[in-house]
Structure formats: C-alpha cells, structure tokens
Design a protein around this motif. Structure first.
Motif, PDB file in Angstrom:
ATOM      1  N   VAL A  45       0.809  -1.222   0.000  1.00 35.18           N
ATOM      2  CA  VAL A  45       0.000   0.000   0.000  1.00 35.18           C
ATOM      3  C   VAL A  45       0.841   1.270   0.000  1.00 35.18           C
ATOM      4  CG1 VAL A  45      -1.932  -1.158   1.146  1.00 35.18           C
ATOM      5  CG2 VAL A  45      -0.230   0.062   2.536  1.00 35.18           C
ATOM      6  N   GLY A  46       2.156   1.163   0.137  1.00 31.92           N
ATOM      7  CA  GLY A  46       2.962   2.366   0.132  1.00 31.92           C
ATOM      8  C   GLY A  46       4.440   2.070   0.272  1.00 31.92           C
ATOM      9  N   VAL A  47       5.238   3.080  -0.059  1.00 32.89           N
ATOM     10  CA  VAL A  47       6.685   3.029   0.099  1.00 32.89           C
ATOM     11  C   VAL A  47       7.116   4.282   0.835  1.00 32.89           C
ATOM     12  CG1 VAL A  47       8.926   2.951  -1.067  1.00 32.89           C
ATOM     13  CG2 VAL A  47       6.962   1.732  -2.056  1.00 32.89           C
ATOM     14  N   GLY A  48       7.925   4.104   1.873  1.00 31.60           N
ATOM     15  CA  GLY A  48       8.484   5.235   2.597  1.00 31.60           C
ATOM     16  C   GLY A  48       9.989   5.197   2.525  1.00 31.60           C
ATOM     17  N   VAL A  49      10.598   6.371   2.427  1.00 33.94           N
ATOM     18  CA  VAL A  49      12.045   6.450   2.237  1.00 33.94           C
ATOM     19  C   VAL A  49      12.636   7.466   3.216  1.00 33.94           C
ATOM     20  CG1 VAL A  49      13.910   6.787   0.574  1.00 33.94           C
ATOM     21  CG2 VAL A  49      11.654   6.028  -0.218  1.00 33.94           C
ATOM     22  N   ALA A  50      13.647   7.046   3.957  1.00 34.42           N
ATOM     23  CA  ALA A  50      14.404   7.933   4.840  1.00 34.42           C
ATOM     24  C   ALA A  50      15.743   8.228   4.191  1.00 34.42           C
ATOM     25  CB  ALA A  50      14.616   7.265   6.202  1.00 34.42           C
ATOM     26  N   VAL A  51      16.132   9.507   4.173  1.00 36.26           N
ATOM     27  CA  VAL A  51      17.388   9.879   3.536  1.00 36.26           C
ATOM     28  C   VAL A  51      18.101  10.926   4.384  1.00 36.26           C
ATOM     29  CG1 VAL A  51      16.269  11.638   2.094  1.00 36.26           C
ATOM     30  CG2 VAL A  51      18.472  10.686   1.389  1.00 36.26           C
ATOM     31  N   VAL A  52      19.417  10.854   4.399  1.00 34.28           N
ATOM     32  CA  VAL A  52      20.217  11.808   5.173  1.00 34.28           C
ATOM     33  C   VAL A  52      20.378  13.101   4.366  1.00 34.28           C
ATOM     34  CG1 VAL A  52      21.500  10.196   6.609  1.00 34.28           C
ATOM     35  CG2 VAL A  52      22.280  10.622   4.297  1.00 34.28           C
ATOM     36  N   GLY A  53      19.298  13.860   4.279  1.00 33.74           N
ATOM     37  CA  GLY A  53      19.349  15.093   3.503  1.00 33.74           C
ATOM     38  C   GLY A  53      18.176  15.998   3.818  1.00 33.74           C
ATOM     39  N   VAL A  54      18.197  17.159   3.191  1.00 35.04           N
ATOM     40  CA  VAL A  54      17.133  18.157   3.334  1.00 35.04           C
ATOM     41  C   VAL A  54      16.112  17.873   2.236  1.00 35.04           C
ATOM     42  CG1 VAL A  54      16.609  20.615   3.378  1.00 35.04           C
ATOM     43  CG2 VAL A  54      18.817  19.800   4.230  1.00 35.04           C
ATOM     44  N   VAL A  55      14.909  17.461   2.637  1.00 33.46           N
ATOM     45  CA  VAL A  55      13.940  16.883   1.702  1.00 33.46           C
ATOM     46  C   VAL A  55      12.679  17.741   1.627  1.00 33.46           C
ATOM     47  CG1 VAL A  55      12.597  14.838   1.110  1.00 33.46           C
ATOM     48  CG2 VAL A  55      14.770  14.593   2.322  1.00 33.46           C
ATOM     49  N   ARG A  56      12.223  17.980   0.400  1.00 35.62           N
ATOM     50  CA  ARG A  56      10.899  18.577   0.189  1.00 35.62           C
ATOM     51  C   ARG A  56       9.887  17.444   0.146  1.00 35.62           C
ATOM     52  NH1 ARG A  56      11.010  22.101  -4.858  1.00 35.62           N
ATOM     53  NH2 ARG A  56      10.726  20.135  -5.989  1.00 35.62           N
ATOM     54  N   ARG A  57       9.014  17.430   1.124  1.00 34.26           N
ATOM     55  CA  ARG A  57       8.132  16.263   1.284  1.00 34.26           C
ATOM     56  C   ARG A  57       7.126  16.109   0.157  1.00 34.26           C
ATOM     57  NH1 ARG A  57       6.699  13.900   7.066  1.00 34.26           N
ATOM     58  NH2 ARG A  57       8.738  14.078   8.060  1.00 34.26           N
ATOM     59  N   SER A  58       6.752  17.184  -0.477  1.00 30.56           N
ATOM     60  CA  SER A  58       5.688  17.096  -1.476  1.00 30.56           C
ATOM     61  C   SER A  58       6.052  16.184  -2.643  1.00 30.56           C
ATOM     62  CB  SER A  58       5.338  18.491  -2.001  1.00 30.56           C
ATOM     63  OG  SER A  58       6.482  19.097  -2.597  1.00 30.56           O
ATOM     64  N   ASP A  59       7.351  16.106  -2.988  1.00 26.62           N
ATOM     65  CA  ASP A  59       7.744  15.295  -4.143  1.00 26.62           C
ATOM     66  C   ASP A  59       9.049  14.533  -3.942  1.00 26.62           C
ATOM     67  OD1 ASP A  59       9.489  17.414  -4.179  1.00 26.62           O
ATOM     68  OD2 ASP A  59       9.018  18.086  -6.211  1.00 26.62           O
ATOM     69  N   GLY A  60       9.613  14.561  -2.731  1.00 22.51           N
ATOM     70  CA  GLY A  60      10.843  13.822  -2.481  1.00 22.51           C
ATOM     71  C   GLY A  60      12.074  14.438  -3.103  1.00 22.51           C
ATOM     72  N   PHE A  61      12.023  15.733  -3.373  1.00 23.70           N
ATOM     73  CA  PHE A  61      13.173  16.435  -3.954  1.00 23.70           C
ATOM     74  C   PHE A  61      14.173  16.752  -2.846  1.00 23.70           C
ATOM     75  CE2 PHE A  61      15.442  20.196  -5.466  1.00 23.70           C
ATOM     76  CZ  PHE A  61      15.737  19.863  -6.781  1.00 23.70           C
ATOM     77  N   VAL A  62      15.429  16.315  -3.018  1.00 29.27           N
ATOM     78  CA  VAL A  62      16.471  16.544  -2.018  1.00 29.27           C
ATOM     79  C   VAL A  62      17.251  17.784  -2.428  1.00 29.27           C
ATOM     80  CG1 VAL A  62      18.517  15.609  -0.894  1.00 29.27           C
ATOM     81  CG2 VAL A  62      16.623  14.091  -1.506  1.00 29.27           C
ATOM     82  N   SER A  63      17.083  18.856  -1.672  1.00 32.45           N
ATOM     83  CA  SER A  63      17.772  20.093  -2.030  1.00 32.45           C
ATOM     84  C   SER A  63      19.246  20.034  -1.663  1.00 32.45           C
ATOM     85  CB  SER A  63      17.115  21.291  -1.339  1.00 32.45           C
ATOM     86  OG  SER A  63      17.275  21.204   0.071  1.00 32.45           O
ATOM     87  N   MET A  64      19.552  19.275  -0.583  1.00 25.92           N
ATOM     88  CA  MET A  64      20.947  19.161  -0.180  1.00 25.92           C
ATOM     89  C   MET A  64      21.130  17.926   0.686  1.00 25.92           C
ATOM     90  SD  MET A  64      23.317  21.923   1.906  1.00 25.92           S
ATOM     91  CE  MET A  64      22.308  21.784   3.390  1.00 25.92           C
ATOM     92  N   ALA A  65      22.134  17.131   0.353  1.00 25.94           N
ATOM     93  CA  ALA A  65      22.569  16.007   1.189  1.00 25.94           C
ATOM     94  C   ALA A  65      24.090  16.012   1.127  1.00 25.94           C
ATOM     95  CB  ALA A  65      21.987  14.690   0.701  1.00 25.94           C
TER      96      ALA A  65
END
Length: 409
Positions: free
Chosen positions: A148-168
């Motif tokens: 029913v879903g996929v969740g992703v944790a990343v060591v970075g600064v993330v825009r939640r609306s689309d998963g765009f990483v502005s800086m890692a």
C-alpha cells in the motif's frame, strides 16, 4: 442539493471515523470494542459497523481475549491484520542502504541492511540498488500480499511534497529528484513518500520506542552527519516544506572546522562521527566498525578515546541546552551514534545541560537513548508509508473473498 450536501458530510464523517479506529489500533495495539469507544469517542453502534467494514477488507480481525481471571466471558479483541496491508521501508544512510517489509500495526516481516563505502554516489545508482533490495525482499513474501505504500528515509534536506532533495552534503547531492528516481526504479503503483531520516526516527520512537506516551520530544541522531526531529503536541514539526530539523547545521563555533554544507563551525563538526574519530586519533572514514573499535578502547580506559568522548559529550550538551531553551521538550531521545555513546557521555552531557539550559525547562526534560537503534529511520520510513492508508482507510476498503466462500462458489 441539500440532500447531496448531507450525504457528502456523512461520507466525510464515516471516513474520519474509519481513520480514527485504524490509527488507534496501529499506534496503540489490539483493543476491545469498549476500549475503542473510550479511546475514539465513537458510539458502540458506530464502532460495530466500522469494524465490520474493516474486517470485510481483511484489515482487522476480532480474536478471543485471554481470560482475565474475573467472572464472565472476556470481550473479543479487535486487532489489525498485519498481512492485510504491507509497506516497503527504505533508508539511504551515508555508509549503508536498507530495506524492510512491514505489516499494518508495525510487524516487521523482512529487513536487510547493506554496508557500503561512504562517498558520492549518483541518485540513479542508489535508486537502482534500493529497487534490487526491495525486489529481493518482496520475492520472499506471499504473492497476494497487498503493498500500500513506500516510505524512504534519507540523510538530507527533503521537500516532502515530491521527495526532492535540495541538499545532502554527506552524499554529495544537491538539487536531486530522489522521489522521481525511485518511482522510475521501483515501478510500483502506490504512493512513495520521502523524508529526512531524523524526522522519521522521531516519528517511530514516538509510536513504538522510547517516546511512547510523550507529547513533546526532541530526537537527535548522529552517524557521519547529525539530524534532528521534533514532536510538538504529539505531532511532527517539519516546517513549511519539510526542511525543518537540520540541527546539525546550527552554527555553534565561529572558530570551528569547515562543514560539508559550506559553512564553518556547524554543530555536526563538533559532535559527528568524523569529529569523534578524529579526536580519538582514528581514521575518519571507517564508519560504524571504527566507532565500535574506539568504544572498545574506551572501555579499557584509553585516554585518547575517553578524551574524544568527553569532547563530543560537552558539545552535545551545549547544543542540546539551546534546543531545550527554544523547544521545552519533555524528552530528548539520542539515536544512532549518540545512543551508542550515551553510557560514556551521559554525565558530561547532563552537566552541560545543568550549566547552560534555563532552570525551568531543564527540570522538565530527560535524556534517554533510542530504543530502536540504528534501524529507527528505516522503521520510521515504514510508518510514513502507512500514512495514506491510515488517513483514509475507506480508499482501501475492497472486500476480499474468504477461502470458505471460494470453496463453496
């Protein structure tokens, strides 16, 4: 028009009530119908009908409760069916990637972590590696299991609306479309949600770890980098776009070391893994294995190791004192590296808090290690992936035919 509006309101109420039940069972565990009445404020008849809908979709089941040693028949207990809906949790750390399959209610079915050398890796390569890990886990699961879903944790600064990483900075990423890359690699027809690793560590420690029952929590996690997650009034505080919590880049030492983010004297440069290993005279790129070796030396009384731990503990306490003054948490949870070194740095950390935090908020706060260890962000990613279902279970209520019905058809 008026009847139509009434019908729309009734459907809105039904959806909200289904969400309240699933959220309560997911976070609080099995409960009798009477307990659900008390916890949700819904009527007994409403609970009965809603449980019937959820049961028809195999999302919940009612089981006989264990005898409580008092007269009378025990009430049936409503519990989520962990096989009725599962999610993929994925994590991108500096020196490892991980994946897990988790069932509704938090039951972990499969989990794997692969260590890798820290360094700059393209987002496409990481997405492909995660897709391979996920495919291997799903291949071991029943074919009819509903993802029913996929969740992703990343060591970075993330825009939640689309998963765009502005800086890692510790991955060498800037302005990276991680969400889109994962959608291309995973090829799944379910929502993919991406968030900062420390935010998700805070979420899962609140629901399933050291912070259960608390409403105001500060989660600080460190490995190569340092991140923070904040819970206020029981809800995550992530900022306007999800960029909040980057406490590792608080400027604390104007005469400090350069940081990978481009600034100087960030908190991360005083308390992160590289700072700890450098102070101990050990290679800074050795990851968890090098830290483990250093901690073994500290246990035997190594002056270099103990001095490095004192340095990190002091600066950890200095930064936490400022955060205590700003946010007034009830609980500080130390995750990752900080949870592991807490037995060594606890006294000096507490001393700095006593010296530097305001007396009133200092009296209210406790500092504890995380319960879920290095996998907190991974399991938090699974919690994030369940949010669309929990927020609106009605969208997933497709009644399933029972084996008995199939046999008699």
């Amino acid at each position: 028009m008026r009847l139509e509006a009434v019908g729309q309101r009734s459907e809105t109420v039904r959806r909200a009530n289904l969400s309240a039940i699933v959220r309560e069972l997911h976070a609080g565990g099995p409960a009798s119908r009477s307990e659900l009445v008390a916890r949700t404020g819904l009527t007994r008849s409403a609970i009965r009908g809603l449980i019937g809908e959820l049961s028809a979709a195999d999302l919940v089941a009612e089981e006989r409760a264990e005898p409580a040693g008092v007269p009378g028949r025990p009430s049936p207990v409503v519990c989520l069916n962990p096989h009725g809906a599962v999610v993929l949790g994925l994590e991108i750390a500096v020196d490892s990637i991980a994946a897990a399959v988790v069932g509704l209610g938090g039951e972990v079915f499969e989990r794997i972590r692969i260590d890798r050398r820290s360094g700059h890796t393209s987002v496409e390569a990481i997405a492909a590696d995660l897709a391979e890990l996920a495919a291997g886990l799903r291949a071991r699961r029943p074919a009819d299991e509903q993802l029913v879903g996929v969740g992703v944790a990343v060591v970075g600064v993330v825009r939640r609306s689309d998963g765009f990483v502005s800086m890692a900075p510790n991955l060498g990423w800037r302005d990276v479309p991680l969400g889109a890359a994962l959608a291309d690699a995973l090829k799944v027809a379910v929502p993919i949600s991406v968030a900062n690793d420390a935010d998700l560590g805070a979420l899962v420690e609140l629901r399933r770890g050291a912070a259960i029952g608390y409403q105001h929590v500060l989660f600080i996690s460190g490995e190569y980098g340092v991140g923070g997650g904040l819970i206020v009034d029981g809800q995550p505080l992530t900022g306007a776009a999800g960029y909040g919590g980057e406490v590792g880049h608080l400027p604390v030492n104007p005469n400090g070391s350069p940081c990978r983010c481009g600034s100087v004297g960030c908190w991360e440069t005083e308390i992160g893994e590289a700072a700890l290993l450098r102070m101990a005279g050990r290679p800074t790129g050795g990851g968890r294995g090098e830290v483990d070796a250093m901690l073994l030396e500290a246990e035997t009384g190594s002056p270099a190791a103990l001095s490095a731990l004192d340095h990190v503990g002091q600066w950890l306490g200095i930064g936490l004192a400022g955060l205590v003054n700003i946010f007034n948490p009830e609980l500080i949870v130390l995750g990752g590296l900080f949870g592991r070194i807490h037995p060594f740095v606890g006294p000096v950390l507490e001393h700095e808090l006593d010296r530097r935090a305001l007396a009133a908020p200092r009296r209210l706060v406790r500092v504890v290690p995380a319960m879920l260890g290095v996998d907190a962000p991974l399991l938090g990613a699974a919690e994030l992936a369940f949010e669309p279902l929990i927020a609106d279970p009605a969208g997933w209520l497709v009644p399933r035919r029972r084996p008995l019905e199939l046999a008699s058809a």
